[in-house]
Scaffold this active site. Sequence first.
Site: not given
Length: 648
Positions: A7-8, A102, A104, A320, A322
């Site tokens: 993702e990043k 991630d 989610d 993580y 969030r």
Amino acid sequence: MRLIIAEKPSLARAIADALPGSPKREDGAIVVGDTLVTWCLGHLLEQAPPDAYDPAYKQWRLDHLPILPQQWKLIPRPKARGQLAVIRRLLKQASLVVHAGDPDREGQLLVQEVIHHLGWKGPVLRLLVSDLNRPAVSKALEHLEDNTRYQPLYRAAEARSRADWLYGINLSRAWTLVGRQAGHDGVLSVGRVQTPVLGLVVRRDAEIAAFQPRPFYVLWVDLAVEHGQLRAWWQPGEHHSLDDQGRLLTRAPAEDLVARLPGAKGKLARLETHHKRQAAPLPYSLSALQVDAARRYKLSAKAVLDACQSLYERHKLITYPRSDCRYLPETHFALAQKTLKNACGSDDSLAQWLAGADFTRRSKAWNDSKVGAHHALAPTGTQADMSRLSNTEANVFRLIVRNVLAQFYPMLSFREIKAEFDIAGEIFRAQGREILEPGWKPLFTTRDEALPLPPLHEGEPATVIDQAVEDRETRPPEPFTDASLIKAMMNIARYVEDPEVKRTLRDTDGLGTEATRAGIIETLITRGYLVRQQNALRASRTGHALIKALPEAASRPERTALWEQRLTAIAEQETAPAPFLDSLITDLRELLATADASRMHDAFGSAQGVEVPTRAKLQTKGRRNSGARRSSNGKSATRRRRSNKEPS
């Protein structure tokens, strides 16, 4: 060749470091043996603007609404084309793709939409990483899953993205256009989450403005009892003039009684003692952390999120962040002592708390049945060097570690005492609390909120040694702060009037998500709808006017919270996206029919609220602070305000 798409960049580096072999950097990727690791930069794609569907939509017109795409289009985000080209090139070399977004809903969408957009037809596996430390990433790499298992999550995220576009584009255009007819020069942004959040603040501000203080009166006595003194409060009966909270509204009865009290004797008529035990607060979700950090350190929700991201990505000190979960996996329990020792070593307060922890204790925090895609925020076990952290990062890190450490402390044990005295034929009540075992409490506060009472027994005599009537006044509601607004978004059912909807919403995650709540507040501030006044969040005049001009259904939390419930049902394969979007379009047509310039004109005419500094004032202030300085683009403020740029 296996291609892992993270993702990043920080996640890509952590994955590459956990793979066997020596990582080698190349343009936009890391090569480790027969594996290529590349990354997104957050969302590389975004929903196409209306004029991508029809050039006529470039001009904003009411008769174009609602705009309803038949075939949805995604376009590269600005500055994302280069990395998109890298992934396109690497896909040509791949025989297998690993989706490493991630864990989610948005993480599933972010990477998968890129894979689909670039036309990949081969196999896709799913890598779920919630901890960037090498052991955790290595373990995740050993448990890759088939990405098809997560298609419902992707469909829910895609439906959310499309629904937000439909809602935001159509309503923002409609109310901007009627705003212009009413004389307002600028874009009026409407969103399915941001507008109900603004509505919460506007309604709270209105309650404060309309509040009329009412006097009330309390009477207290100081009593001498067998083993000391205490203060008790008169409990006036229903035959007196009381409000709905039992407060005395007329002074005369209190004055009549206080005149009879000096030296009066009575007895303890009723004594209730309850032994209670209280478990430590659970480890944090992001929102719970934002609430506590705002109260303790006056930090904005965004400042807490930014600190968490840095602790997670840069320092690798926390898991993580969030997350909406407050429980930990059961496998973490066995590793907790080592993890916490590494987390606490370089900080005096944490080291002191660590010394008092009993790692044979097991609280209810470790519970696999309560853990979903994420678990609670926790230290990772990386050796912490507090000197490398900013003050904000250090404070946030201590809170996260403290709440996990507290799970290894005894319960708070206390005795709650309620005493009723019969004095001059009237009831006087005292209550207190005696701490029997402080347990985890000293990690959170050095004081106890309730004072203890002296030893008491039912029937013992009591003598009045002092008395007084106090004049008091009802107080208005407090304005929202970052802490209370985040808490309101978490517990949105409290602000819903419909009993059926209220019951339904108690089981949902509230308004917005852990990942978006801080950003929603900052967006409302950036767009001039909210203003920070010290720690308070107040609505601007424009914010008040927008809420007044919109139909109530668009500014209340019921709609968006129920959206989240329907999206959850899509993610859990209980329903399909199409009925959800069809229902939304029906609602849109009804809402658009209410857009009215005269109502908007009246709303601006009657709106109250905090003044937002105008662009001209800000520019004048800037010139005062730094000398004469011209705008770099040369455009007038009026022209910029009239921009037709779609709200994001």
